[in-house]
Design an enzyme around this catalytic site. Structure first.
Site, PDB file in Angstrom:
ATOM      1  N   ASN A  61       0.840  -1.201   0.000  1.00 38.77           N
ATOM      2  CA  ASN A  61       0.000   0.000   0.000  1.00 38.77           C
ATOM      3  C   ASN A  61       0.874   1.250   0.000  1.00 38.77           C
ATOM      4  O   ASN A  61       1.938   1.279   0.622  1.00 38.77           O
ATOM      5  CB  ASN A  61      -1.046  -0.003   1.131  1.00 38.77           C
ATOM      6  N   GLU A  63       0.401   5.174   0.664  1.00 41.44           N
ATOM      7  CA  GLU A  63      -0.536   6.191   1.163  1.00 41.44           C
ATOM      8  C   GLU A  63      -0.128   7.601   0.739  1.00 41.44           C
ATOM      9  O   GLU A  63       0.928   7.811   0.139  1.00 41.44           O
ATOM     10  CB  GLU A  63      -0.649   6.060   2.687  1.00 41.44           C
ATOM     11  N   GLU A  74      -3.036  -4.557  -3.091  1.00 40.97           N
ATOM     12  CA  GLU A  74      -3.543  -5.433  -4.159  1.00 40.97           C
ATOM     13  C   GLU A  74      -3.579  -4.706  -5.497  1.00 40.97           C
ATOM     14  O   GLU A  74      -3.215  -5.244  -6.541  1.00 40.97           O
ATOM     15  CB  GLU A  74      -4.961  -5.926  -3.822  1.00 40.97           C
ATOM     16  N   CYS A 111     -10.279  -5.054   0.305  1.00 38.79           N
ATOM     17  CA  CYS A 111     -11.383  -4.090   0.377  1.00 38.79           C
ATOM     18  C   CYS A 111     -12.254  -4.203  -0.880  1.00 38.79           C
ATOM     19  O   CYS A 111     -11.881  -4.848  -1.865  1.00 38.79           O
ATOM     20  CB  CYS A 111     -10.841  -2.665   0.533  1.00 38.79           C
ATOM     21  N   CYS A 114     -10.654  -3.165  -4.202  1.00 35.56           N
ATOM     22  CA  CYS A 114      -9.696  -4.158  -4.712  1.00 35.56           C
ATOM     23  C   CYS A 114     -10.417  -5.386  -5.264  1.00 35.56           C
ATOM     24  O   CYS A 114      -9.985  -5.972  -6.261  1.00 35.56           O
ATOM     25  CB  CYS A 114      -8.707  -4.549  -3.621  1.00 35.56           C
TER      26      CYS A 114
HETATM   27  N1  THU Z   1      -5.294  -1.604   2.581  1.00 32.75           N
HETATM   28  C1  THU Z   1      -4.704  -2.389   1.630  1.00 32.75           C
HETATM   29  O1  THU Z   1      -3.638  -2.062   1.094  1.00 32.75           O
HETATM   30  N2  THU Z   1      -5.338  -3.549   1.289  1.00 32.75           N
HETATM   31  C2  THU Z   1      -6.445  -4.030   1.892  1.00 32.75           C
HETATM   32  O2  THU Z   1      -6.892  -5.103   1.544  1.00 32.75           O
HETATM   33  C3  THU Z   1      -7.088  -3.282   2.957  1.00 32.75           C
HETATM   34  C4  THU Z   1      -6.541  -1.922   3.222  1.00 32.75           C
HETATM   35  C5  THU Z   1      -4.598  -0.387   2.981  1.00 32.75           C
HETATM   36  C6  THU Z   1      -5.244   0.905   2.629  1.00 32.75           C
HETATM   37  C7  THU Z   1      -4.643   1.844   3.653  1.00 32.75           C
HETATM   38  O3  THU Z   1      -3.375   2.271   3.196  1.00 32.75           O
HETATM   39  C8  THU Z   1      -4.431   0.956   4.880  1.00 32.75           C
HETATM   40  O4  THU Z   1      -4.471  -0.379   4.392  1.00 32.75           O
HETATM   41  C9  THU Z   1      -5.469   1.131   5.967  1.00 32.75           C
HETATM   42  O5  THU Z   1      -6.741   1.012   5.468  1.00 32.75           O
END
Ligand code: THU
Length: 159
Positions: A61, A63, A74, A111, A114
């Site tokens: 991820n 941010e 993902e 999520c 994704c």
């Molecule tokens: N996040 C992901 O990268 N994948 C997931 O399946 C769930 C959430 C990330 C998004 C954000 O950067 C952090 O996790 C908290 O939500």
């Protein structure tokens, strides 16, 4: 008429119970959580995937100070795979996480955004994708067809 949707998945108690190539992917996903850029949530997510051409690609991820700009592990993986190897599709994707604020002993679940992106990938290449979901420790879920996570999904054939 009442309709029913059934969702099946496999449950493993330990990485050693997985097939060798699945264990390798999960191990990579677990290790790579430290490569995530997650200064805001402190929730580091990582994905590792085996492609149909035998290559392995990664995602974490990423941010942003403007929160909605951030991208999940993902989808960063799917973008990498598509750029590096546009002819290949993802066969299996392992996803793990490390929470700097809490435990990481339960499987993570992609999520909704994704899930939609994964279904686009499946539709585009005409192949199903396997998912391996786990924390750093604890139980492991294996889902044979990722599309099962988003019943009645909206896909391009409907446009
Ligand atoms: N996040 C992901 O990268 N994948 C997931 O399946 C769930 C959430 C990330 C998004 C954000 O950067 C952090 O996790 C908290 O939500």
């Amino acid at each position: 008429m009442q309709q029913q949707y059934q969702f099946n998945y496999q449950l493993f108690q330990h990485i050693q119970e997985l097939a060798e190539s699945d264990a390798l992917l999960l191990e990579k996903a677990r290790i790579n959580t430290k490569l995530a850029y997650a200064p805001y949530s402190q929730f580091q997510v990582s994905a590792a995937a085996l492609l149909s051409n035998g290559e392995i690609v990664f995602g974490t991820n990423q941010e942003n100070a403007s929160y909605p700009v951030g991208i999940c592990a993902e989808r960063s993986l799917l973008a990498s795979a598509s750029v590096l190897f546009p002819q290949a599709h993802v066969v299996t994707m392992a996803i793990s996480y490390q929470s700097l604020k809490g435990n990481s002993n339960k499987p993570i679940s992609p999520c909704g955004m994704c899930r939609q992106a994964i279904i686009e990938h499946q539709t585009r290449y005409g192949h199903t994708m396997r998912l391996i979901l786990s924390g750093q420790t604890g139980q492991i879920f294996v889902i044979e067809n990722a599309a099962a996570l988003l019943p009645l999904a909206f896909i391009s054939k409907e446009i």
